[in-house]
Design a protein around this motif. Structure first.
Motif, mmCIF file in Angstrom:
data_model
loop_
_atom_site.group_PDB
_atom_site.id
_atom_site.type_symbol
_atom_site.label_atom_id
_atom_site.label_comp_id
_atom_site.label_asym_id
_atom_site.label_seq_id
_atom_site.Cartn_x
_atom_site.Cartn_y
_atom_site.Cartn_z
ATOM 1 N N LEU A 93 0.831 -1.227 0.000
ATOM 2 C CA LEU A 93 0.000 0.000 0.000
ATOM 3 C C LEU A 93 0.851 1.257 0.000
ATOM 4 O O LEU A 93 0.462 2.278 -0.565
ATOM 5 N N ASP A 94 2.035 1.177 0.655
ATOM 6 C CA ASP A 94 2.946 2.329 0.614
ATOM 7 C C ASP A 94 3.228 2.737 -0.827
ATOM 8 O O ASP A 94 3.389 3.907 -1.135
ATOM 9 N N ARG A 95 3.298 1.717 -1.702
ATOM 10 C CA ARG A 95 3.653 2.018 -3.096
ATOM 11 C C ARG A 95 2.448 2.430 -3.935
ATOM 12 O O ARG A 95 2.586 3.195 -4.870
ATOM 13 N N ILE A 96 1.256 1.917 -3.631
ATOM 14 C CA ILE A 96 0.119 2.214 -4.535
ATOM 15 C C ILE A 96 -0.851 3.262 -3.982
ATOM 16 O O ILE A 96 -1.752 3.693 -4.690
ATOM 17 N N GLN A 97 -0.645 3.692 -2.716
ATOM 18 C CA GLN A 97 -1.599 4.655 -2.148
ATOM 19 C C GLN A 97 -1.633 5.939 -2.961
ATOM 20 O O GLN A 97 -0.606 6.408 -3.467
ATOM 21 N N GLY A 98 -2.841 6.454 -3.152
ATOM 22 C CA GLY A 98 -3.023 7.707 -3.900
ATOM 23 C C GLY A 98 -3.060 7.502 -5.409
ATOM 24 O O GLY A 98 -3.330 8.443 -6.153
ATOM 25 N N HIS A 99 -2.789 6.275 -5.862
ATOM 26 C CA HIS A 99 -2.780 6.028 -7.316
ATOM 27 C C HIS A 99 -4.072 5.374 -7.773
ATOM 28 O O HIS A 99 -4.835 4.840 -6.971
ATOM 29 N N ARG A 100 -4.257 5.378 -9.131
ATOM 30 C CA ARG A 100 -5.448 4.711 -9.668
ATOM 31 C C ARG A 100 -5.235 3.208 -9.728
ATOM 32 O O ARG A 100 -4.094 2.741 -9.856
ATOM 33 N N SER A 101 -6.338 2.461 -9.680
ATOM 34 C CA SER A 101 -6.230 0.993 -9.677
ATOM 35 C C SER A 101 -5.530 0.488 -10.933
ATOM 36 O O SER A 101 -4.817 -0.522 -10.892
ATOM 37 N N THR A 102 -5.717 1.202 -12.047
ATOM 38 C CA THR A 102 -5.103 0.754 -13.298
ATOM 39 C C THR A 102 -3.574 0.881 -13.252
ATOM 40 O O THR A 102 -2.870 0.291 -14.067
ATOM 41 N N ASP A 103 -3.035 1.660 -12.301
ATOM 42 C CA ASP A 103 -1.572 1.818 -12.193
ATOM 43 C C ASP A 103 -0.920 0.710 -11.351
ATOM 44 O O ASP A 103 0.301 0.634 -11.265
ATOM 45 N N ILE A 104 -1.761 -0.119 -10.695
ATOM 46 C CA ILE A 104 -1.210 -1.096 -9.744
ATOM 47 C C ILE A 104 -0.183 -1.999 -10.418
ATOM 48 O O ILE A 104 0.911 -2.235 -9.883
ATOM 49 N N ILE A 105 -0.495 -2.455 -11.612
ATOM 50 C CA ILE A 105 0.409 -3.401 -12.282
ATOM 51 C C ILE A 105 1.792 -2.784 -12.523
ATOM 52 O O ILE A 105 2.819 -3.438 -12.328
ATOM 53 N N ASP A 106 1.822 -1.504 -12.902
ATOM 54 C CA ASP A 106 3.120 -0.843 -13.126
ATOM 55 C C ASP A 106 3.855 -0.611 -11.812
ATOM 56 O O ASP A 106 5.071 -0.765 -11.720
ATOM 57 N N LEU A 107 3.092 -0.244 -10.774
ATOM 58 C CA LEU A 107 3.733 0.111 -9.504
ATOM 59 C C LEU A 107 4.248 -1.123 -8.759
ATOM 60 O O LEU A 107 5.309 -1.079 -8.122
ATOM 61 N N LEU A 108 3.512 -2.222 -8.823
ATOM 62 C CA LEU A 108 3.908 -3.419 -8.061
ATOM 63 C C LEU A 108 4.602 -4.457 -8.929
ATOM 64 O O LEU A 108 5.279 -5.354 -8.424
ATOM 65 N N GLY A 109 4.376 -4.372 -10.240
ATOM 66 C CA GLY A 109 4.969 -5.367 -11.138
ATOM 67 C C GLY A 109 4.084 -6.587 -11.296
ATOM 68 O O GLY A 109 4.451 -7.553 -11.961
ATOM 69 N N TYR A 110 2.943 -6.583 -10.636
ATOM 70 C CA TYR A 110 1.978 -7.671 -10.810
ATOM 71 C C TYR A 110 0.574 -7.105 -10.626
ATOM 72 O O TYR A 110 0.395 -6.038 -10.045
ATOM 73 N N LEU A 111 -0.398 -7.859 -11.132
ATOM 74 C CA LEU A 111 -1.778 -7.380 -11.075
ATOM 75 C C LEU A 111 -2.462 -7.962 -9.849
ATOM 76 O O LEU A 111 -2.647 -9.171 -9.739
ATOM 77 N N GLY A 112 -2.799 -7.093 -8.890
ATOM 78 C CA GLY A 112 -3.528 -7.576 -7.698
ATOM 79 C C GLY A 112 -4.999 -7.256 -7.829
ATOM 80 O O GLY A 112 -5.503 -7.074 -8.937
ATOM 81 N N GLU A 113 -5.666 -7.172 -6.679
ATOM 82 C CA GLU A 113 -7.088 -6.815 -6.681
ATOM 83 C C GLU A 113 -7.235 -5.351 -7.057
ATOM 84 O O GLU A 113 -6.356 -4.534 -6.784
ATOM 85 N N GLU A 114 -8.392 -5.025 -7.654
ATOM 86 C CA GLU A 114 -8.660 -3.639 -8.020
ATOM 87 C C GLU A 114 -8.925 -2.802 -6.755
ATOM 88 O O GLU A 114 -8.623 -1.610 -6.703
ATOM 89 N N THR A 115 -9.494 -3.447 -5.753
ATOM 90 C CA THR A 115 -9.854 -2.724 -4.532
ATOM 91 C C THR A 115 -8.830 -3.002 -3.435
ATOM 92 O O THR A 115 -8.211 -4.062 -3.401
ATOM 93 N N VAL A 116 -8.695 -2.043 -2.514
ATOM 94 C CA VAL A 116 -7.838 -2.274 -1.336
ATOM 95 C C VAL A 116 -8.657 -3.007 -0.265
ATOM 96 O O VAL A 116 -8.188 -3.955 0.364
ATOM 97 N N VAL A 117 -9.899 -2.552 -0.061
ATOM 98 C CA VAL A 117 -10.839 -3.309 0.779
ATOM 99 C C VAL A 117 -12.144 -3.387 -0.013
ATOM 100 O O VAL A 117 -12.746 -2.354 -0.336
ATOM 101 N N HIS A 118 -12.558 -4.597 -0.346
ATOM 102 C CA HIS A 118 -13.802 -4.744 -1.116
ATOM 103 C C HIS A 118 -15.002 -4.509 -0.197
ATOM 104 O O HIS A 118 -14.949 -4.842 0.990
ATOM 105 N N ARG A 119 -16.090 -3.941 -0.757
ATOM 106 C CA ARG A 119 -17.238 -3.600 0.113
ATOM 107 C C ARG A 119 -17.840 -4.829 0.809
ATOM 108 O O ARG A 119 -18.411 -4.716 1.888
#
Ligand SMILES: Nc1ncnc2c1ncn2[C@@H]1O[C@H](COP(=O)(O)OP(=O)(O)O)[C@@H](O)[C@H]1O
Ligand SMILES: N[C@@H](CCC(=O)OP(=O)(O)O)C(=O)O
Length: 368
Positions: free
Chosen positions: A336-362
């Protein structure tokens, strides 16, 4: 469906001042339970006393201080207590079961569900479950520490209608009535926060052999009422008060339940889990979650506090640190330190892998 009651009885009610069992009180309690069962109530008894009774059997004159001694005393006392219960319930042809839990058992979803299923099976079989903390193995970090909290968590687990906390005073007072004889009795609490306005003082640890005193009973009432369970603190010497309270008499101190979370999984998230980290949200995310019923996305995170792993429970807070919701997180704190404040579509670039779109799902999120 018949109403389910959790009845918690403390060391102070089960034992006399010399540490020996208060057999008349225990017999009266068992008669009450047997009568209530005959009326169709499902009942779980949460019984303390293992440490106190074990210590008395070993000739100790005060409550053991070291953990090892406490655990050894509990191992001696638990067997004695179960023997007495089994003897007395057998007079009424009532089989009993011993259930020993530690906090970890209710924190992990798999064992939480197993414990739930076991209680249901025991109810189906007509067996009387008797619960205590598994004192002999419990380590500090994984301990309820007191049976008031344990009983509230059990009440939430089995979706009980009532939690009765039986102790050696007739109700909660504005201060410890033993030290302050003019303390005012409290009959009804509609919201736990009202206790602050009433300036209730809970003093120290309670009676000589008990754990936690009134402080843990109030904390238990908060957990139970938060899970939708009506709660009463009443005198253990008069177990027949339980039935009178069920009939609407204003005995003891009674706590009004809050609305319960809709489903069992959400109740587990709200009351079963211990939050290990805090996520501070920006104003947009606070609104989306509190009123919009939305999931938390990385873009809405302002700051993270604590170290946690994916699938841990976290508090979701507004900018001032006030908890607005709790949930199970899909990413660790370092991710989360790396992806906080970013859009979900950026997660793959920021982490190098595709995780969940949500941080906490409803579906994994409960408003506080
Ligand atoms: N505000 C209060 N109202 C009533 N009792 C209180 C209060 N503050 C402290 N106590 C003490 O809490 C004790 C009960 O707690 P405890 O000894 O832990 O009982 P138990 O063994 O039943 O859990 C009472 O004996 C009483 O002296
Ligand atoms: N598990 C411990 C009980 C700890 C506890 O909460 O005691 P109490 O305050 O008497 O309900 C025991 O059996 O001695």
């Amino acid at each position: 469906m018949s109403d389910t009651l959790v009845i918690k009885v403390g060391t102070s009610s089960l034992t006399r001042s010399d540490g020996r069992l208060a057999l008349a009180t225990i017999a009266a309690l068992i008669e009450t339970i047997v009568d209530l069962r005959a009326q169709g109530y499902q009942i779980v008894l949460v019984s303390s006393g293992a440490v106190g009774v074990g210590a008395a059997r070993l000739g100790m004159t005060e409550r053991p201080k070291t953990i090892a001694l406490k655990q050894a005393a509990a191992a001696v006392g638990q067997g004695i207590i179960m023997r007495v219960y089994d003897d007395l319930f057998r007079e009424h042809q009532q089989p009993v079961a011993q259930i020993l839990l530690t906090r970890g058992d209710l924190d992990r979803r798999s064992s939480y569900i197993n414990a739930y299923n076991t209680f249901q099976e025991l109810f189906r079989l007509g067996v009387m479950p008797i619960v205590n903390e598994n004192d002999t193995v419990a380590v500090d970090e994984l301990k309820f520490g007191d049976n008031d909290t344990l009983s509230a968590r059990v009440a939430s687990l089995i979706d009980a209608d009532w939690l009765f906390l039986l102790t050696d005073v007739d109700r909660l007072y504005s201060a410890d009535p033993r030290k302050f004889p003019d303390a005012q009795p409290i009959f009804q609490i509609d919201r736990i926060e009202d206790l602050t306005a009433l300036q209730v003082q809970t003093g120290g640890k309670g009676s000589e052999w008990g754990t936690g005193g009134m402080e843990t009973k109030i904390a238990a009432a908060a957990i139970a009422t938060g899970a939708g369970v009506k709660t009463a603190i009443t005198h253990g010497q008069f177990p027949q008060y339980i039935e009178r309270i069920l009939h609407g008499e204003p005995l003891g101190t009674q706590f009004t339940p809050q609305l319960r979370a809709a489903n069992a999984r959400k109740r587990w998230i709200a009351h079963g889990l211990i939050a290990v980290g805090k996520i501070y949200l920006d104003a947009g995310a606070v609104a989306a979650i509190s009123t919009g019923g939305k999931s938390l996305l990385p873009a809405g995170i302002a700051r993270i506090e604590g170290e946690f792993e994916a699938t841990d429970a976290v508090q979701l807070c507004d900018a001032s640190g006030k908890e607005i919701a709790r949930g199970i997180v899909n990413y660790s704190s370092s991710e989360l330190d790396r992806i906080q404040g970013h859009r979900s579509t950026d997660i793959i670039d920021l982490l190098g892998y595709l995780g969940e779109e949500t941080v906490v799902h409803r579906d994994n999120l409960v408003l506080s």
